[in-house]
Design an enzyme around this catalytic site. Structure first.
Site, PDB file in Angstrom:
ATOM      1  N   HIS A   1      62.909   3.956 -31.415  1.00 57.39           N
ATOM      2  CA  HIS A   1      61.909   2.916 -32.293  1.00 57.39           C
ATOM      3  C   HIS A   1      61.443   1.569 -31.347  1.00 57.39           C
ATOM      4  CE1 HIS A   1      65.510  -0.109 -31.682  1.00 57.39           C
ATOM      5  NE2 HIS A   1      66.261   0.846 -31.905  1.00 57.39           N
TER       6      HIS A   1
ATOM      7  N   CYS B   1      70.622   3.165 -29.797  1.00 57.92           N
ATOM      8  CA  CYS B   1      69.288   3.830 -29.767  1.00 57.92           C
ATOM      9  C   CYS B   1      68.612   3.801 -28.524  1.00 57.92           C
ATOM     10  CB  CYS B   1      68.448   3.240 -30.895  1.00 57.92           C
ATOM     11  SG  CYS B   1      69.184   3.345 -32.503  1.00 57.92           S
TER      12      CYS B   1
END
Length: 432
Positions: free
Chosen positions: A147, A155
């Site tokens: 992202h 992440c």
């Protein structure tokens, strides 16, 4: 192109403390339909790639790189873009449990339903953790994504410009008919030199298993077919009439002859390079997670931090010898939960200060009473001691000359008695 059969992990809508949380209520920021820059389009044409041809993503954690590979007209893949990962939490090594802040390592699959144009992190796609291998080992976690926004709790976080391009690569490939693309996540480039450096790491056996899939891609430049059986990855295996069960026994299978031969040749060259690297390797290694025990320590830290508790500024870290280190600097996350906890702590501290002041005042009062009583006792003891000391008798006053003449001379008792007796006998004889 060899088919890929990994199933993606189920998307979880609930907020997770382990991964990057998402909200589906945000409005897309406009980047979801952005087109690839002309410089990339031009390079694709030069390499024999179409805008809509299939893609593959590769991640190398130690090098902090995310690469996009794209299929050429000959069916093989070539790298078309490489990006520096803006932020990534955790250490080298796989993800174990929810909250351990580890980014996954392994082979994952992304399908159109995992793309999020409305991400609160600008744009995002879920990589599909946990996959079949992770679930077979009881590993947990949710919302593990690539992202934007450069913020990570497990992440692979890019800046907004980078994720806009990466998202466009994926979107165009899906529009071109690709049904899923593979994300290969590795701790480092699995060269002989790097494998030699990490040969004593507790994750080495796991990395050796990943390396087979890495090697297959290096040889063929085609994403490997990935299956899981006996709780381990197997690559490019063909088992006619049989299915691969992640926790079950591996069925009888074969590898395409041409690939098998190429792989054996590749391994022979690799083994020689590995032996040489073992004797000459001097490059330092990076920290890696020691296993489930450390993952649980970090997960507990994450949970307490999410509640707004005051914790160490960095998660605890476990060395390979089992010792745990925790930073001395404390703090809490700036969030509604953190502010509530701070208010509770402030109220508690105020009550403790008031109670301490009251205790000190009472203590001073008792000390004053004890001092007064001590002084009174000392004064009483002094008075009693003074009363027990006898006073000196006064000397007789000297007689005046007149008194001395008037007073008859006092004879001693013995002399007065003798003369009186003689006088009495003479009187009796001669009369008065």
């Amino acid at each position: 192109m060899i088919a890929r059969t990994l199933r993606a992990g189920l998307l979880i809508a609930a907020l997770g403390v382990a991964g990057c949380t998402e909200s589906t209520l945000n409005v897309a920021g406009g980047g979801a339909n952005a087109q690839l820059p002309q410089r990339i389009v031009k390079e694709m044409r030069a390499k024999g790639m179409s805008r809509s041809s299939p893609i593959l993503a590769r991640v190398f954690k130690e090098e902090n790189k995310l690469e996009i590979w794209k299929q050429k007209t000959n069916g093989r893949y070539d790298m078309i873009a490489s990006y520096d990962i803006c932020k990534m939490s955790g250490k080298l090594g796989p993800k174990f449990i929810e909250g351990d802040r580890q980014s996954p390592e392994g082979f994952y699959t992304v399908r159109p339903g995992q793309m999020n144009p409305n991400s609160q992190f600008h744009l995002a796609f879920n990589i599909g953790y946990p996959n079949a291998y992770d679930r077979a080992h009881g590993r947990t976690g949710s919302n593990l994504m690539v992202h934007g926004a450069c913020s990570s709790s497990g992440c692979f976080s890019m800046n907004d410009a980078q994720i806009t391009e990466i998202y466009a690569f994926a979107r165009d490939s899906f529009r071109g008919g690709q049904t899923e693309f593979q994300v290969q996540s590795f701790p480092f480039r699995m060269t002989a030199a790097n494998m030699a450096r990490y040969r004593n790491d507790p994750n080495y056996k796991f990395w050796e298993m990943l390396k087979e899939g890495y090697d297959h891609f290096e040889i063929s430049k085609v994403p490997p077919k990935v299956d899981v059986c006996e709780k381990r990855y197997v690559f490019n295996r063909i088992a006619p009439g049989a299915a691969f069960s992640p926790a079950g026994a591996c069925p009888a299978s074969t590898m395409p002859d041409q690939l098998a031969t190429a792989y054996q040749t590749y391994r022979s060259t690799y083994d020689a390079a590995f032996s040489k690297a073992v004797s000459s390797s001097s490059v330092a290694t990076k920290a890696s997670i020691t296993g489930l025990t450390e993952a649980k320590l970090v997960s507990d830290w994450t949970t307490r931090r999410a509640r707004g508790e005051r914790v160490s500024m960095q998660p605890p870290s476990m060395a390979h010898d089992g010792t745990v280190s925790v930073t001395s600097r404390m703090g809490r996350i700036d969030s509604p939960a953190g502010r509530r906890m701070a208010a509770v702590d402030a109220e508690k501290a105020a009550k403790e200060r008031a109670a301490e002041q009251k205790r000190l005042a009472k203590q001073r009062e008792e000390e004053a009473k004890q001092l007064a009583a001590s002084r009174a006792a000392e004064e009483k003891a002094a008075a009693e001691q003074a009363a027990q000391v006898p006073s000196a008798e006064p000397a007789p006053a000297a007689a005046s000359p007149a008194t001395a003449q008037a007073a008859p001379a006092q004879q001693p008792e013995e002399k007065t008695g003798i003369l009186g007796g003689m006088r009495k006998r003479l009187t009796n004889i001669f009369g008065s």
